[in-house]
Scaffold this motif. Structure first.
Motif, PDB file in Angstrom:
ATOM      1  N   SER A 284     -58.178 140.735 134.386  1.00 53.37           N
ATOM      2  CA  SER A 284     -57.572 140.401 132.702  1.00 53.37           C
ATOM      3  C   SER A 284     -57.812 141.956 132.241  1.00 53.37           C
ATOM      4  CB  SER A 284     -58.720 139.521 132.812  1.00 53.37           C
ATOM      5  OG  SER A 284     -58.231 138.426 131.344  1.00 53.37           O
ATOM      6  N   MET A 285     -58.312 142.594 131.521  1.00 60.15           N
ATOM      7  CA  MET A 285     -58.947 143.259 130.798  1.00 60.15           C
ATOM      8  C   MET A 285     -57.127 144.348 130.977  1.00 60.15           C
ATOM      9  SD  MET A 285     -61.810 144.440 129.440  1.00 60.15           S
ATOM     10  CE  MET A 285     -63.584 144.521 131.214  1.00 60.15           C
ATOM     11  N   HIS A 286     -57.040 144.839 132.044  1.00 61.46           N
ATOM     12  CA  HIS A 286     -55.667 145.284 132.282  1.00 61.46           C
ATOM     13  C   HIS A 286     -54.404 144.653 131.620  1.00 61.46           C
ATOM     14  CE1 HIS A 286     -52.886 148.605 134.658  1.00 61.46           C
ATOM     15  NE2 HIS A 286     -53.023 147.749 135.285  1.00 61.46           N
ATOM     16  N   LEU A 287     -54.785 143.490 132.172  1.00 64.77           N
ATOM     17  CA  LEU A 287     -53.327 142.894 131.877  1.00 64.77           C
ATOM     18  C   LEU A 287     -53.368 142.778 129.970  1.00 64.77           C
ATOM     19  CD1 LEU A 287     -53.102 140.063 134.716  1.00 64.77           C
ATOM     20  CD2 LEU A 287     -51.202 142.295 134.189  1.00 64.77           C
ATOM     21  N   ARG A 288     -53.839 142.207 129.382  1.00 66.98           N
ATOM     22  CA  ARG A 288     -53.818 142.307 128.388  1.00 66.98           C
ATOM     23  C   ARG A 288     -53.299 142.872 127.723  1.00 66.98           C
ATOM     24  NH1 ARG A 288     -54.077 138.364 130.432  1.00 66.98           N
ATOM     25  NH2 ARG A 288     -52.065 138.562 129.624  1.00 66.98           N
ATOM     26  N   ASN A 289     -54.207 144.832 128.583  1.00 64.87           N
ATOM     27  CA  ASN A 289     -53.371 146.154 127.757  1.00 64.87           C
ATOM     28  C   ASN A 289     -51.697 146.596 128.200  1.00 64.87           C
ATOM     29  OD1 ASN A 289     -54.900 148.376 125.576  1.00 64.87           O
ATOM     30  ND2 ASN A 289     -54.217 149.063 128.825  1.00 64.87           N
TER      31      ASN A 289
ATOM     32  N   LYS B  76     -49.606 144.249 128.577  1.00 64.41           N
ATOM     33  CA  LYS B  76     -49.331 142.865 127.275  1.00 64.41           C
ATOM     34  C   LYS B  76     -49.478 143.226 125.878  1.00 64.41           C
ATOM     35  CE  LYS B  76     -48.177 139.752 131.349  1.00 64.41           C
ATOM     36  NZ  LYS B  76     -48.892 138.246 131.869  1.00 64.41           N
ATOM     37  N   ASN B  77     -50.105 144.308 126.023  1.00 64.42           N
ATOM     38  CA  ASN B  77     -50.515 143.742 123.846  1.00 64.42           C
ATOM     39  C   ASN B  77     -51.351 142.998 123.804  1.00 64.42           C
ATOM     40  OD1 ASN B  77     -49.342 146.910 123.994  1.00 64.42           O
ATOM     41  ND2 ASN B  77     -47.514 146.222 123.709  1.00 64.42           N
ATOM     42  N   GLY B  78     -51.608 142.314 124.130  1.00 71.47           N
ATOM     43  CA  GLY B  78     -52.844 141.091 123.428  1.00 71.47           C
ATOM     44  C   GLY B  78     -52.596 139.911 124.342  1.00 71.47           C
ATOM     45  N   GLY B  79     -53.412 139.103 124.108  1.00 71.65           N
ATOM     46  CA  GLY B  79     -53.726 137.865 125.172  1.00 71.65           C
ATOM     47  C   GLY B  79     -55.022 137.869 125.065  1.00 71.65           C
ATOM     48  N   VAL B  80     -54.751 136.655 125.966  1.00 71.49           N
ATOM     49  CA  VAL B  80     -56.249 136.135 126.030  1.00 71.49           C
ATOM     50  C   VAL B  80     -57.395 136.579 127.504  1.00 71.49           C
ATOM     51  CG1 VAL B  80     -57.988 133.895 126.984  1.00 71.49           C
ATOM     52  CG2 VAL B  80     -56.184 134.107 125.320  1.00 71.49           C
ATOM     53  N   ILE B  81     -58.616 137.064 127.551  1.00 70.14           N
ATOM     54  CA  ILE B  81     -59.100 137.318 129.046  1.00 70.14           C
ATOM     55  C   ILE B  81     -59.507 136.338 129.809  1.00 70.14           C
ATOM     56  CG2 ILE B  81     -61.210 139.045 129.286  1.00 70.14           C
ATOM     57  CD1 ILE B  81     -60.612 140.752 127.305  1.00 70.14           C
TER      58      ILE B  81
END
Length: 366
Positions: free
Chosen positions: A82-87, A89-94
């Protein structure tokens, strides 16, 4: 039957509404059926807290993990994915077990009143970026007897499977949190990054991850050294270089002084004394290890100095496959390594002395 009637699909995955499971748990609780009640209650925790996906919904992934009875690798996988995906995409909900992630995160932060009260109303980024190495609680003694899962199967690190994908985890970067020293920069192969999302896996990584967990390789004190929980200069220099290369997302303010109130009761004082004893033992172990390494280099330097450099035509030396110039370079290299080790050792000793300097004396010094 009742199960099939309440099985629904959300986001392409089957599961049960939490209302149905709560009603069943309530029914079995009133019927004094402890085993059924506890199983449903734990399943709700798995689906709503540990592995949340949709609101008020316990999906099949959570049910499968519940049946395995070991949620830890999947919890880690979910958090990292989840943190890798947010990183990316430069943001979002974990999307992971946030209470557990938060608990793990704050366990390493200072427990001082000044830090916890945050009277300056600083943002988390400001509070964290102002911390220094000595402010962090790196290690909990509860892990004293734990061995590290260092790698699995074909991978040089640990492949983690989450409910939404898979990602590699690098234990070489987390050894200090388990008490082991970080002496030098890790080899690049140990930092190999592997990632895939569920349903987007052209390389078949999911199947390879599963196979890898059939061959687990662990490491402990024998391979990683004494549990002294330190980081030496070569490693910290590598970290600083990476931070400068990849840039930190926040400003790096001057460290904030964390005032520590003196002990007011005997039990607290005893805790501090025990902590000092632990630190002393850790420094003694590190000192012994460094001295042993220095002795080994001294022995090799002495051999090269007297057998090769002073008398390059020595009969024994002439049997060596390399010229005396080669050994001279080896000698110079070892001498430099020894000097670097001695300098690092002196720096660590100075840090220890400064940390033990009484507060009253420190205040008097200019």
């Amino acid at each position: 039957d009742l199960i099939r009637a309440n099985l629904i699909t959300k986001g392409g995955i089957q599961g049960f509404p939490s209302e149905f499971l709560i009603a069943q748990a309530t029914f079995y609780g009133k019927a004094m059926s402890e085993d059924a009640f506890e199983a449903l209650f734990v399943l709700l925790i798995y689906g709503l807290v540990l592995f949340p996906n949709f609101d008020k919904f316990v999906d099949m992934n959570a049910i499968r993990i519940f049946s395995v009875l070991n949620p830890v690798p999947t919890l880690l996988g979910d958090a990292y994915v989840s943190m890798h995906l947010r990183n990316m995409k430069n943001g979002g909900v974990i999307v992971c077990c946030l209470p557990l992630l938060y608990k793990s995160f704050i366990s390493h932060l200072p427990q001082t009143v000044a830090f916890q009260e945050n009277k300056g109303c600083l943002r988390w980024s400001q509070r964290l970026m102002s911390l220094t190495n000595d402010d962090i609680t790196w290690y909990d003694r509860v892990y004293d007897t734990v061995q590290i899962i260092n790698s699995c199967g074909e991978f040089p690190n640990v492949p983690l499977l989450g409910t939404c994908g898979g990602i590699s985890y690098n234990p070489a970067l987390a050894r200090r949190q388990l008490g082991f020293p970080l002496k030098d920069k890790p080899h690049n192969i140990l930092l190999e990054g592997v990632f895939f999302q569920e349903g987007k896996d052209p390389q078949g990584l999911k199947a390879r991850f599963v196979r890898a967990w059939r061959n687990i390789r662990k490491k402990g004190r024998n391979e990683l050294g004494p549990k002294n929980c330190i980081a030496l200069e070569p490693y910290t220099s590598w970290v600083r270089q990476r931070a400068a290369t990849y840039l930190m997302p926040y400003d790096h303010p001057r460290p904030t002084p964390l005032d520590v109130a003196g002990p007011s009761t005997l039990p607290t004082q005893r805790v501090e004394e025990l902590r000092e004893e632990d630190l002393s033992r850790a420094w003694i172990r590190e000192r012994e290890e460094l001295l042993q390494q220095l002795k080994e280099k001294d022995a090799m330097i002495e051999f090269l100095e007297h057998r090769v450099i002073d008398d390059p035509n020595d009969t024994w030396t002439s049997l060596l496959p390399q010229s005396s110039k080669f050994w001279k370079r080896k000698y110079d290299q070892l001498a430099k390594e020894k000097a670097d080790m001695e300098a690092a050792y002196e720096r660590e000793i100075k840090k220890l002395c400064i940390s033990r300097l009484p507060a009253s004396r420190a205040n008097r010094d200019p």
